[in-house]
Structure formats: structure tokens, C-alpha cells
Design a protein around this motif. Structure first.
Motif, short mmCIF file in Angstrom:
data_model
loop_
_atom_site.label_atom_id
_atom_site.label_comp_id
_atom_site.label_asym_id
_atom_site.label_seq_id
_atom_site.Cartn_x
_atom_site.Cartn_y
_atom_site.Cartn_z
N PRO A 115 41.14 34.66 57.44
CA PRO A 115 40.52 35.88 56.92
C PRO A 115 41.07 36.34 55.59
O PRO A 115 40.47 37.20 54.93
CB PRO A 115 40.79 36.92 58.02
N ASP A 116 42.19 35.78 55.17
CA ASP A 116 42.77 36.13 53.88
C ASP A 116 42.29 35.19 52.77
O ASP A 116 42.72 35.34 51.63
CB ASP A 116 44.30 36.09 53.95
N LYS A 117 41.43 34.24 53.12
CA LYS A 117 40.93 33.28 52.15
C LYS A 117 39.41 33.25 52.21
O LYS A 117 38.81 32.38 52.85
CB LYS A 117 41.52 31.89 52.41
N ILE A 118 38.79 34.21 51.54
CA ILE A 118 37.33 34.32 51.52
C ILE A 118 36.84 34.24 50.08
O ILE A 118 37.37 34.92 49.19
CB ILE A 118 36.84 35.65 52.14
N GLY A 119 35.84 33.40 49.85
CA GLY A 119 35.24 33.28 48.53
C GLY A 119 33.73 33.29 48.62
O GLY A 119 33.16 33.47 49.70
N THR A 120 33.08 33.10 47.49
CA THR A 120 31.62 33.10 47.46
C THR A 120 31.14 32.17 46.35
O THR A 120 31.84 31.93 45.36
CB THR A 120 31.08 34.53 47.25
N LEU A 121 29.94 31.62 46.56
CA LEU A 121 29.33 30.73 45.59
C LEU A 121 27.82 30.89 45.69
O LEU A 121 27.27 31.00 46.79
CB LEU A 121 29.73 29.28 45.88
N GLY A 122 27.14 30.92 44.53
CA GLY A 122 25.69 31.06 44.56
C GLY A 122 25.01 30.50 43.34
O GLY A 122 25.65 30.24 42.31
N PHE A 123 23.69 30.31 43.47
CA PHE A 123 22.87 29.69 42.44
C PHE A 123 21.71 30.60 42.07
O PHE A 123 21.04 31.15 42.94
CB PHE A 123 22.31 28.35 42.95
N CYS A 124 21.47 30.77 40.76
CA CYS A 124 20.33 31.54 40.26
C CYS A 124 20.46 32.99 40.75
O CYS A 124 21.47 33.63 40.48
CB CYS A 124 19.03 30.87 40.69
N ILE A 125 19.48 33.51 41.48
CA ILE A 125 19.66 34.86 42.04
C ILE A 125 20.90 34.89 42.92
O ILE A 125 21.62 35.89 42.97
CB ILE A 125 18.41 35.30 42.84
N GLY A 126 21.18 33.76 43.56
CA GLY A 126 22.38 33.67 44.38
C GLY A 126 23.65 33.75 43.56
O GLY A 126 24.69 34.20 44.05
N GLY A 127 23.59 33.30 42.28
CA GLY A 127 24.73 33.47 41.40
C GLY A 127 25.00 34.94 41.12
O GLY A 127 26.16 35.37 41.05
N HIS A 128 23.92 35.71 40.93
CA HIS A 128 24.05 37.16 40.75
C HIS A 128 24.63 37.78 42.02
O HIS A 128 25.55 38.61 41.97
CB HIS A 128 22.68 37.76 40.42
N LEU A 129 24.11 37.38 43.18
CA LEU A 129 24.60 37.92 44.44
C LEU A 129 26.07 37.55 44.68
O LEU A 129 26.84 38.34 45.22
CB LEU A 129 23.73 37.44 45.60
N SER A 130 26.44 36.35 44.27
CA SER A 130 27.84 35.95 44.39
C SER A 130 28.73 36.80 43.49
O SER A 130 29.82 37.23 43.90
CB SER A 130 27.97 34.46 44.01
N PHE A 131 28.29 37.04 42.27
CA PHE A 131 29.02 37.91 41.35
C PHE A 131 29.18 39.30 41.97
O PHE A 131 30.26 39.90 41.95
CB PHE A 131 28.27 38.00 40.03
N ARG A 132 28.09 39.79 42.55
CA ARG A 132 28.11 41.13 43.15
C ARG A 132 29.00 41.15 44.40
O ARG A 132 29.66 42.16 44.67
CB ARG A 132 26.68 41.55 43.48
N ALA A 133 29.01 40.05 45.14
CA ALA A 133 29.87 39.97 46.32
C ALA A 133 31.34 40.11 45.95
O ALA A 133 32.16 40.57 46.75
CB ALA A 133 29.64 38.65 47.04
N ALA A 134 31.67 39.73 44.72
CA ALA A 134 33.06 39.82 44.27
C ALA A 134 33.55 41.25 44.18
O ALA A 134 34.76 41.48 44.01
CB ALA A 134 33.21 39.12 42.91
N PHE A 135 32.66 42.23 44.28
CA PHE A 135 33.09 43.62 44.33
C PHE A 135 33.83 43.92 45.65
O PHE A 135 34.56 44.91 45.74
CB PHE A 135 31.91 44.59 44.22
N GLN A 136 33.59 43.10 46.66
CA GLN A 136 34.24 43.31 47.95
C GLN A 136 35.70 42.86 47.87
O GLN A 136 36.00 41.79 47.32
CB GLN A 136 33.51 42.52 49.04
N PRO A 137 36.61 43.63 48.40
CA PRO A 137 38.03 43.34 48.20
C PRO A 137 38.49 42.03 48.84
O PRO A 137 39.49 41.46 48.41
CB PRO A 137 38.73 44.54 48.86
N GLU A 138 37.74 41.52 49.82
CA GLU A 138 38.15 40.27 50.46
C GLU A 138 37.90 39.04 49.59
O GLU A 138 38.51 37.99 49.81
CB GLU A 138 37.38 40.07 51.78
N ILE A 139 37.02 39.16 48.60
CA ILE A 139 36.62 37.99 47.82
C ILE A 139 37.70 37.64 46.80
O ILE A 139 37.93 38.36 45.84
CB ILE A 139 35.27 38.23 47.13
#
Length: 245
Positions: A117-141
Motif C-alpha cells: 500500500p505504500d507503493k502506488i503509481g499510475t499510468l495512462g494514455f491520451c485522456i488516460g494520460g490526463h487522468l493519470s496526471f490528475r490521479a497524482a493529486f492523491q497523496p498515495e501516488i
């Protein structure tokens, strides 16, 4: 590394969201990755990318991003009609709904026995790239990989105007941007705006530019570039391995 595959259903608000999960087969505890598709949802090209990443030792969870609009399991064809349908689904989805989905998948990953649970990341493509960027606002990312992310500079994501570019300073992890210099959906001015915002906010980041078009990592389209895609994946795997040793 061999992998296992499954679907799970998460209830978000009043909608059932199917999430495709690929995990390393050997027993153990691994980093978790929230994976965002492009507007065509989880067709074969995206599933191959999920499976590929999982094989490097990650539990990868990919939600159906338009689950409030499309039937469970729906895959949008990447043709002219499908592009219109996917873009319409995107416009009809509230930004707060995207954020709620993000929170639900992060919570799912944190609760999974195979995920650290201390190792969470995100990856996305196109609109998913935007969503991945936005997911980085979450402190776990701790790590966010954004492949040709659309609409960050303009605020184009869903209903209304997304405040993504104004919230860059909320990112506490590291960023990796994969961009194509021939991509008309992310012109040079938008790339400059995005990189400038990240730099001024002192966000640790890397940017890789390829002489390639939009969706150049999607292997079923005429814009696919095997050389650029292979290089990009090498940088992605290296980046994630650095963050999650």
C-alpha cells in the motif's frame, strides 16, 4: 514474469465499475498501478499494455472509464464513429466522477493482499494520460506516467473545465511525460505550458519527446511506431523501477 488476470467490480456512487486486474503470478507483494486507457476503453491493445506492465512485477488495475454511460465490458471501436462516441462519453462524464473513480481504484489497490500500500503509481494514455496526471493529486501516488496526455493545458477532460493545470503543486510524487512532437492534439505550445507548470512547481519529473504522432504506442493503428514505443516503454520501466525498487 507470468501473470494472472481477473475482473473485479467496484461500486462507485450508483454505478458498477468493472476493473481489469493483471497481477504477477508468483506469490508476493508488489507495487500497484492505476492504469487508464484511452477513449476506446479496454480493447485488446490496452489489455496487452496492462498485461505487459504486470509482467514486470506490478499489480495493474484498469477501470472502464465510461462505466456510467457504457454497458459493462463495452469496447469502443477505434474508427470515426468510435472516436465520436468516445469523445461524447468523455464530455458527458463529470470531472468529479473521474476523481471518484480514481479514489475507488486506489482504495482497491491498497486493500489488495498482493499490493504494497505504500507503493502506488499510475499510468495512462491520451485522456488516460490526463487522468493519470490528475490521479497524482492523491497523496498515495508516488509515480505518475502520462503518455501523450490530452487536455491538461486547456482544461478539456469532461463536463466543464478541468482545473488540472492549476493544481500542479498538489503533486507529491514524481512524473514521467511521454510526448510526440508530431501530435496535433498536444501542440508545442501546450507541451511548453505543461512542462513550465511542472518545473515552476518544483515537481520531480522527466520528459521524453519522440518524433511520433498521437497514440504512437497503440499497436493496432496506423500511427503506431514500434521503435518509439519500445524506447518509451524502456523509459517507463526504468522510471517505475527507480521509484519502486
Amino acid at each position: 514474469m507470468q501473470i494472472t488476470k481477473r475482473n473485479v467490480e467496484l461500486r462507485v456512487d450508483d454505478s458498477l465499475m468493472r476493473v481489469y486486474v493483471a497481477s504477477p503470478k508468483p506469490a508476493g507483494t508488489y507495487p500497484g498501478i492505476l492504469f487508464y486507457s484511452d477513449i476506446y476503453q479496454l480493447g485488446s491493445p490496452m489489455i496487452r499494455l496492462v498485461n505487459y506492465l504486470a509482467g514486470f512485477g506490478y499489480v495493474v488495475a484498469a477501470p472502464e472509464i465510461f462505466h456510467r454511460i457504457e454497458p459493462i465490458g463495452a469496447v469502443i471501436e477505434p474508427d470515426d464513429l468510435g472516436r465520436m462516441r468516445g469523445n461524447d462519453d468523455a464530455r458527458r462524464t463529470a470531472i468529479a466522477e473521474y476523481d471518484a473513480d480514481c479514489r475507488a481504484v486506489i482504495d482497491f489497490l491498497k486493500a489488495d493482499a498482493a499490493v504494497n500500500p505504500d507503493k502506488i503509481g499510475t499510468l495512462g494514455f491520451c485522456i488516460g494520460g490526463h487522468l493519470s496526471f490528475r490521479a497524482a493529486f492523491q497523496p498515495e501516488i508516488k509515480a505518475a506516467v502520462c503518455c501523450y496526455p490530452t487536455g491538461i493545458s486547456s482544461g478539456k477532460l469532461g463536463q466543464g473545465i478541468a482545473d488540472t493545470i492549476q493544481r500542479v503543486s498538489e503533486i507529491t510524487g514524481e512524473l514521467l511525460l511521454i510526448l510526440g512532437t508530431l501530435d496535433p492534439h498536444i501542440p508545442e505550445s501546450d507541451r511548453h505550458t505543461l512542462i513550465k507548470a511542472i518545473t515552476e512547481a518544483n515537481i520531480p519529473h522527466q520528459v521524453f519527446l519522440y518524433e511520433a504522432e498521437h497514440t504512437f504506442m497503440r499497436d493496432d493503428g496506423y500511427r503506431y511506431d514500434a521503435v518509439a514505443a519500445t524506447s518509451a516503454w524502456s523509459e517507463i520501466i526504468t522510471f517505475l523501477a527507480k521509484i519502486f525498487p
